[in-house]
Every structure is written in structure tokens, then in C-alpha cells.
Scaffold this motif. Sequence first.
Motif, PDB file in Angstrom:
ATOM      1  N   ASP A   1      -6.817   1.359  11.307  1.00 47.42           N
ATOM      2  CA  ASP A   1      -5.912   2.496  10.549  1.00 47.42           C
ATOM      3  C   ASP A   1      -4.614   2.358  11.409  1.00 47.42           C
ATOM      4  OD1 ASP A   1      -7.201   2.564   8.231  1.00 47.42           O
ATOM      5  OD2 ASP A   1      -8.407   4.137   8.707  1.00 47.42           O
ATOM      6  N   TYR A   2      -5.092   2.766  12.676  1.00 52.34           N
ATOM      7  CA  TYR A   2      -3.754   3.106  13.840  1.00 52.34           C
ATOM      8  C   TYR A   2      -3.112   1.688  13.868  1.00 52.34           C
ATOM      9  CZ  TYR A   2      -5.460   7.565  15.660  1.00 52.34           C
ATOM     10  OH  TYR A   2      -5.402   8.929  15.787  1.00 52.34           O
TER      11      TYR A   2
ATOM     12  N   GLU B   1     -12.913   1.076  12.358  1.00 51.66           N
ATOM     13  CA  GLU B   1     -12.181   1.200  11.390  1.00 51.66           C
ATOM     14  C   GLU B   1     -10.946   2.344  11.726  1.00 51.66           C
ATOM     15  OE1 GLU B   1     -14.530   2.801   8.060  1.00 51.66           O
ATOM     16  OE2 GLU B   1     -15.891   1.562   8.293  1.00 51.66           O
ATOM     17  N   LEU B   2     -11.103   3.098  12.391  1.00 51.08           N
ATOM     18  CA  LEU B   2      -9.814   3.954  12.809  1.00 51.08           C
ATOM     19  C   LEU B   2      -8.929   3.485  13.640  1.00 51.08           C
ATOM     20  CD1 LEU B   2      -8.810   6.942  12.995  1.00 51.08           C
ATOM     21  CD2 LEU B   2     -10.271   7.227  15.034  1.00 51.08           C
TER      22      LEU B   2
ATOM     23  N   ARG C   1      -2.710  11.825   7.821  1.00 52.57           N
ATOM     24  CA  ARG C   1      -4.105  11.511   7.407  1.00 52.57           C
ATOM     25  C   ARG C   1      -4.922  11.394   8.854  1.00 52.57           C
ATOM     26  NH1 ARG C   1      -5.117   6.199   6.199  1.00 52.57           N
ATOM     27  NH2 ARG C   1      -3.487   5.373   7.639  1.00 52.57           N
ATOM     28  N   PHE C   2      -4.169  11.227   9.817  1.00 54.77           N
ATOM     29  CA  PHE C   2      -5.076  10.886  11.024  1.00 54.77           C
ATOM     30  C   PHE C   2      -5.830  12.179  11.594  1.00 54.77           C
ATOM     31  CE2 PHE C   2      -2.390   7.060  11.006  1.00 54.77           C
ATOM     32  CZ  PHE C   2      -3.332   6.223  10.877  1.00 54.77           C
TER      33      PHE C   2
ATOM     34  N   GLY D   1      -2.664  -0.688  11.553  1.00 54.55           N
ATOM     35  CA  GLY D   1      -1.519  -0.583  10.539  1.00 54.55           C
ATOM     36  C   GLY D   1      -0.553   0.187  10.421  1.00 54.55           C
ATOM     37  N   PHE D   2      -0.676   1.635  10.816  1.00 52.08           N
ATOM     38  CA  PHE D   2       0.345   2.352  11.039  1.00 52.08           C
ATOM     39  C   PHE D   2       1.495   1.737  12.144  1.00 52.08           C
ATOM     40  CE2 PHE D   2       2.463   5.804  13.394  1.00 52.08           C
ATOM     41  CZ  PHE D   2       2.824   6.652  12.248  1.00 52.08           C
TER      42      PHE D   2
ATOM     43  N   LEU E   1      -8.953  11.896   9.868  1.00 53.82           N
ATOM     44  CA  LEU E   1      -9.898  10.594  10.199  1.00 53.82           C
ATOM     45  C   LEU E   1     -10.212  10.748  11.822  1.00 53.82           C
ATOM     46  CD1 LEU E   1      -7.544   7.937   8.503  1.00 53.82           C
ATOM     47  CD2 LEU E   1      -9.588   9.086   7.502  1.00 53.82           C
ATOM     48  N   ASP E   2      -9.462  11.026  12.608  1.00 53.34           N
ATOM     49  CA  ASP E   2      -9.520  10.917  13.983  1.00 53.34           C
ATOM     50  C   ASP E   2     -10.225  12.319  14.745  1.00 53.34           C
ATOM     51  OD1 ASP E   2      -9.679  10.670  16.930  1.00 53.34           O
ATOM     52  OD2 ASP E   2      -7.660   9.847  16.857  1.00 53.34           O
TER      53      ASP E   2
ATOM     54  N   GLU F   1       2.313   9.305   6.343  1.00 53.91           N
ATOM     55  CA  GLU F   1       0.976   8.351   6.814  1.00 53.91           C
ATOM     56  C   GLU F   1       0.263   9.122   7.945  1.00 53.91           C
ATOM     57  OE1 GLU F   1      -0.305   5.431   5.386  1.00 53.91           O
ATOM     58  OE2 GLU F   1       1.019   6.310   3.801  1.00 53.91           O
TER      59      GLU F   1
ATOM     60  N   ARG G   1       0.978  -1.205  -0.079  1.00 54.96           N
ATOM     61  CA  ARG G   1      -0.062   0.083  -0.015  1.00 54.96           C
ATOM     62  C   ARG G   1       0.837   1.428   0.105  1.00 54.96           C
ATOM     63  NH1 ARG G   1      -1.088   2.350   5.161  1.00 54.96           N
ATOM     64  NH2 ARG G   1      -0.077   1.364   6.908  1.00 54.96           N
TER      65      ARG G   1
END
Length: 294
Positions: A202-203, A198-199, A234-235, A205-206, A238-239, A231, A13
Motif C-alpha cells: 500500500d505504501y 500488504e501494508l 487511510r494509513f 502504491g502511494f 492500516l499502520d 489517500e 483506482r
Amino acid sequence: MSRAPVQPSYSRRHQAGSGSARSLLLTVLGEYVLPGGEPAWTSTLLHVLGGLGVEEKSTRQALARMAADGWIVAERSGRRVRWSLTRPGRVLLTEGAERIYSFGRDRDSWDGRWVVLVVTVPESRRELRHQLRTRLTWAGFGSPAPGVWVSPHTSREGEAKQVVTELGLDVGALSFNGPYGGIGSERTLVEQAWHLDELAADYEGFIQEFAGLRPEPGDATLLAQIRLVHEWRRFPMLDPQLPLDLLPPGWIGVRAANVFADLHHAWHEPAQRHWRTLSPPATEPVSHADARSA
């Protein structure tokens, strides 16, 4: 001056095409050009973005478009061209840096009050609905039901008012402030308004991507630092930065923020030092250049 880009090992990704050239270029400028105040050579930017999987043509197009938008300006030194941030460009990146680097670690105490916004947009005006959702989401609002937006940050009511006014939706819009009532639960409200699962993914994955990364000195560290910041950028979108009272116990976002801060600190000086070797000061008189010739 020709250098072969060094490709660090990243997940699929993060390979070529995962981030636009313009977005990656903004990260590079914010991380290296903004704090040092020194322009960046075209050759350096081609080298660095090439190491991130961006083709030369895409990088040159991104430079030209950002120059046309007034964020950067080209200067010529002999046959070479370098790029400086304009005043609007510095303001843009400074505001972004303040939000990115301080994001996620410190959370204000919460007084238990909510701001509730009720605003409707006709189904036929999809572009307007999209603008409203994008801007309110950026402000940290969540939508538990169509036409209803909520935030535990009552100080952001003014920002919401500005959004609906600028979009011409203030006539008929309503807002309320106060504690949660006696029907239902705040936990259910949070689940409906924000997709925390989902958030959290994402965390996770980070953290998996970066926590164990130990790049070699030189290009690898510089590129890892860019990817880390890119990366993390983005948060904030999103957060919503909910108070800890409203989050699951041991919220993973706190751990991710610590990973970001620790790695950014560890890689900062070696990455900056390597950047200075890649983009040394000009040794010839500098003049304004036509961006098309860069």
C-alpha cells in the motif's frame, strides 16, 4: 456560477467511485474549510468534488446527510447557499487532522514491553466481533491468534480496556504487560499479528501514485492536494506504528511519510490560494438555510 471541472490524471483506482462522496467531502472540509474558518459555497463543493469524479447528486446527498448528522450547517446568502462546520464538526476534523498530518514520521523509542489482551467473542455474534476488531485495529493492536491481541505500545492498554468495557466484553477479558518471553521470536509475532507485506505494498502504491506528480497551477494542484490527503488518511487505520526495532530495515512507511509531508507542504499554499478564489466570502446578508434547498 458555472465552471467546468478539470480532471487530473490519476490511476483507475482513483477515478470516480473510488472514494465515497461523504469521505471525500470530509477531506475537502478538513483541508480547506477548517483551517480558514470560512464557509464553502455549494457551487464550489460541487465543482471540486466533480473534479474528483463525484456526481452532483452524490455530493448533494452527502451534504444533506452530514448536515442531518450535525457536522455542518447551511447558510443562505441571496440565492446561494454555503456550508459552515458546526462545533462538533470542527472537533471531529481537528482531531483527524492532528492524527493525519503528524502520522508516520516520528516514532517514540521503545522499552521492549508489550501489552497482551485476551478477549473472546462467540462465533454467533459476528457484528460484535467486527466491532471489536475494528476498534482494536484502530488502536494499533494486532491479532496473532484468535482471541489474542497484542501491541508494543503499553500506553494503549487503557484504550483497549475502554473498548472491551463499552462492548460488554470486560467480564472474562485478561491483559498482561511485560517483555517478550523466551519461546519463539518477536519477528514471528509481528508477522502473525500484522500483514506488513500488504501494508508495504500500500505504501509503495502511494509513493508511485504521488512522488512524481507535478500538477499544473489552479484546479489541478487543488485536486492533487485533496487526493494526497485523502489517500494518506487511510494509513493511520492500516499502520499500527510499530517501533523501528520491529520493522524490516529501511521500512518503506518512513519514506512514504516523507513523500506525503514534502508534497503537502509544496502544494499547500497554491492550493489554499486557489480555494479562496473558488469560494470567496459572501457579499450579501447571510441567514440560516434549509439544507434541502441547497
